[in-house]
Design a protein around this motif. Structure first.
Motif, PDB file in Angstrom:
ATOM      1  N   ILE A   1       0.856  -1.190   0.000  1.00 44.70           N
ATOM      2  CA  ILE A   1       0.000   0.000   0.000  1.00 44.70           C
ATOM      3  C   ILE A   1       0.891   1.239   0.000  1.00 44.70           C
ATOM      4  N   PRO A   2       0.362   2.403  -0.390  1.00 44.67           N
ATOM      5  CA  PRO A   2       1.199   3.618  -0.486  1.00 44.67           C
ATOM      6  C   PRO A   2       1.961   3.949   0.795  1.00 44.67           C
ATOM      7  N   ALA A   3       1.299   3.823   1.945  1.00 45.17           N
ATOM      8  CA  ALA A   3       1.972   4.157   3.208  1.00 45.17           C
ATOM      9  C   ALA A   3       3.169   3.261   3.452  1.00 45.17           C
ATOM     10  N   HIS A   4       3.054   1.989   3.121  1.00 42.76           N
ATOM     11  CA  HIS A   4       4.178   1.067   3.295  1.00 42.76           C
ATOM     12  C   HIS A   4       5.295   1.345   2.299  1.00 42.76           C
ATOM     13  N   ARG A   5       4.940   1.731   1.077  1.00 42.92           N
ATOM     14  CA  ARG A   5       5.975   2.064   0.091  1.00 42.92           C
ATOM     15  C   ARG A   5       6.748   3.304   0.528  1.00 42.92           C
ATOM     16  N   ARG A   6       6.035   4.310   1.050  1.00 46.97           N
ATOM     17  CA  ARG A   6       6.729   5.518   1.558  1.00 46.97           C
ATOM     18  C   ARG A   6       7.612   5.155   2.754  1.00 46.97           C
ATOM     19  N   ARG A   7       7.126   4.262   3.609  1.00 47.31           N
ATOM     20  CA  ARG A   7       7.914   3.797   4.757  1.00 47.31           C
ATOM     21  C   ARG A   7       9.228   3.171   4.289  1.00 47.31           C
ATOM     22  N   ASP A   8       9.141   2.282   3.300  1.00 43.77           N
ATOM     23  CA  ASP A   8      10.327   1.569   2.830  1.00 43.77           C
ATOM     24  C   ASP A   8      11.320   2.516   2.151  1.00 43.77           C
ATOM     25  N   GLN A   9      10.798   3.479   1.379  1.00 45.04           N
ATOM     26  CA  GLN A   9      11.674   4.458   0.731  1.00 45.04           C
ATOM     27  C   GLN A   9      12.363   5.349   1.767  1.00 45.04           C
ATOM     28  N   ALA A  10      11.601   5.738   2.800  1.00 48.17           N
ATOM     29  CA  ALA A  10      12.166   6.593   3.853  1.00 48.17           C
ATOM     30  C   ALA A  10      13.278   5.864   4.598  1.00 48.17           C
ATOM     31  N   ARG A  11      13.082   4.581   4.845  1.00 51.26           N
ATOM     32  CA  ARG A  11      14.107   3.846   5.576  1.00 51.26           C
ATOM     33  C   ARG A  11      15.397   3.720   4.761  1.00 51.26           C
ATOM     34  N   LYS A  12      15.271   3.511   3.456  1.00 48.28           N
ATOM     35  CA  LYS A  12      16.455   3.447   2.597  1.00 48.28           C
ATOM     36  C   LYS A  12      17.232   4.764   2.623  1.00 48.28           C
TER      37      LYS A  12
END
Length: 488
Positions: A223-234
């Motif tokens: 979902i979008p929130a999880h994709r933003r989470r993963d990008q932020a962590r990288k």
């Protein structure tokens, strides 16, 4: 005759065998029946989905209703899981004291792995996790806390110097912003605080928003929130990799938690990797930021609503100024007992974590204060609720009332019934390592505010935001302030 005797012996043998089988069946039946009688009562719920709807509507409401009907131990069927609730210190000793091989955190908290990252905390076995917790302990020892206090005081002074002589502010917003600044300086490092704060703050915001109720069940759902989470962590991993490399290349050391993790070593002599350091820092900020900002806000709201305790807290500051002048350090903050009790009472009423969870690897028994004994099966999720247990009337007098004096010498209601009566920071083997840091941070902020401002709460007293993953303050907390200089 021989044939008759043989048949006689066969018949006797068959009767004897049948008697043994019957006895075993009866014993098995009675044992099974007895075992079922010892199982906790089960919450009535719909087939298959169990109590999912009631649970999602509000676990505290569900716990309150079932506690009144079923008592301090009961089981909720939730989809394919069974959650057994243990409410109150009488039944919680094993929950807090059991070894990891008996009751573990890893299975129930693995939804944190995408946020914290691989190789840390709940993505490693218990022995490695214990060593990583040792890194936290070393980063929060008293000598380090003393240096952190100096940074907390400077951040508070700088932040509130921008306020005017009078004004109106949202106290919740102001405290959230100050605490992330303070945490950035003490935990993440000077480089983040001075040069990269806006970038890192935005990335942590995306990480935070990527932790939703659905994430607990489906942490990798695309979902979008999880994709933003993963990008932020990288991106955060790259930022900290650059900072770590810079410090090592320049042989430069700083006084912060980041440096402690850089210098940490496992028992086998191995140093921490950049990925582990990033994950540990994220875990530290997640654990501390919400607790401190939420509790700071509740502390202020209750003080401004209860003039008696506000006056006592101000008087305490006057007495400390008389002894030490304007100076504030670790030892001076530790002597602020009135303020400590005000913070502790706000935490009792509003612990940010409303439930604590474990996975049972062995069957165990608990006994209620009424003397009933229940057997908790292997494989159950075991839960307790600080938000509910902290308001039990047989432990805390008038439990819904804000009364910091309940912790004063002579009363000490949280100690009257033994251990685990007050569990805002958990307890036992998995008590919160950051508790001393949180109290010092909140004291540093409120000692400055009490000394330098008069306040008036101009919005309604805030409500609890039960919809948040970490239960906080709903809406704005508007206050009118007037600058002053407190003297002895």
């Amino acid at each position: 005759m021989d044939l008759y005797e043989n048949n006689k012996f066969v018949n006797v043998g068959l009767v004897f065998l049948a008697t043994i089988v019957f006895t075993k069946l009866v014993s098995s039946f009675l044992a099974s029946r007895s075992d079922k009688q010892r199982r906790p009562p089960v919450v009535k719920a719909l087939p298959f989905i169990g109590g999912l709807i009631r649970f999602l509507k509000g676990p505290i409401i569900m716990i309150r209703e079932e506690y009144s009907k079923l008592g301090s131990v009961f089981t909720l069927n939730l989809l394919n899981r069974r959650i057994t609730f243990l409410i109150g210190p009488e039944v919680c000793a094993h929950f807090f004291k059991a070894q990891e091989t008996e009751l573990s955190q890893q299975e129930v908290y693995r939804f944190n792995v995408p946020t914290f990252g691989p190789g840390v905390v709940f993505d490693v076995d218990y022995s490695v996790r214990q060593e990583q917790f040792r890194f936290f302990t070393e980063a929060l020892r008293v000598s380090k806390l003393k240096s952190y206090v100096n940074q907390m005081v400077v951040e508070a002074e700088d932040y509130f110097s921008a306020w005017g002589e009078t004004g109106e502010v949202d106290l919740k917003y102001e405290l959230e912003h100050l605490i992330i600044l303070t945490a950035s300086r003490c935990l993440l490092g000077r480089e983040v605080r001075d040069k990269l704060f806006d970038d890192v703050s935005a990335l942590f915001h995306d990480l935070d928003n990527g932790m939703m109720p659905i994430s607990v069940v489906f942490p990798y759902l695309p979902i979008p929130a999880h994709r933003r989470r993963d990008q932020a962590r990288k991106k955060l991993a790259q930022i900290f990799s650059n900072i770590i490399s810079s410090r090592k290349n320049e042989s430069r050391s700083e006084d912060d938690m980041l440096q402690c993790f850089i210098d940490s070593k496992y028992k086998d002599g191995r140093g921490t990797t950049e990925g582990e350091i990033t994950g540990l820092l994220i875990a530290a900020l997640f654990a501390g930021q919400h607790t401190s900002s939420i509790t700071s806000t509740w502390t202020g709201a209750y003080l401004l609503k209860n003039n008696k305790y506000l006056l006592e807290a101000v008087e305490e500051q006057k007495n400390i100024i008389k002894l030490h002048g304007d100076r504030i350090d670790h030892d001076i903050l530790s002597d602020m007992n009135v303020l400590y009790r005000c913070i502790k009472e706000a935490l009792r009423l509003h612990p940010p974590l409303i439930m604590l969870l474990r996975h049972s690897h062995n069957e165990f028994s608990v006994k209620t204060k009424e003397g009933k004994e229940y057997s908790i099966p292997k494989g159950n999720v075991v839960a307790t609720s600080p938000a509910f247990a902290n308001r039990l009337p047989h432990i805390f007098k008038n439990p819904d009332m804000y009364d910091p004096d309940r912790f004063a010498p002579g009363r000490e209601e949280d100690k009257a019934t033994g251990a685990f009566s007050y569990i805002s920071f958990g307890g036992g083997r998995h008590g919160c390592l950051g508790e001393p840091f949180a109290y010092l941070q909140i004291k540093a902020i409120w000692s400055h505010l009490l000394r330098n401002f008069e306040f008036e709460l101009i919005s309604p007293f805030p409500e609890t935001d039960w919809n948040a993953m970490v239960v906080g303050v709903k809406g704005e907390v508007m206050v009118r302030y007037k600058r002053r200089k407190l003297s002895c």
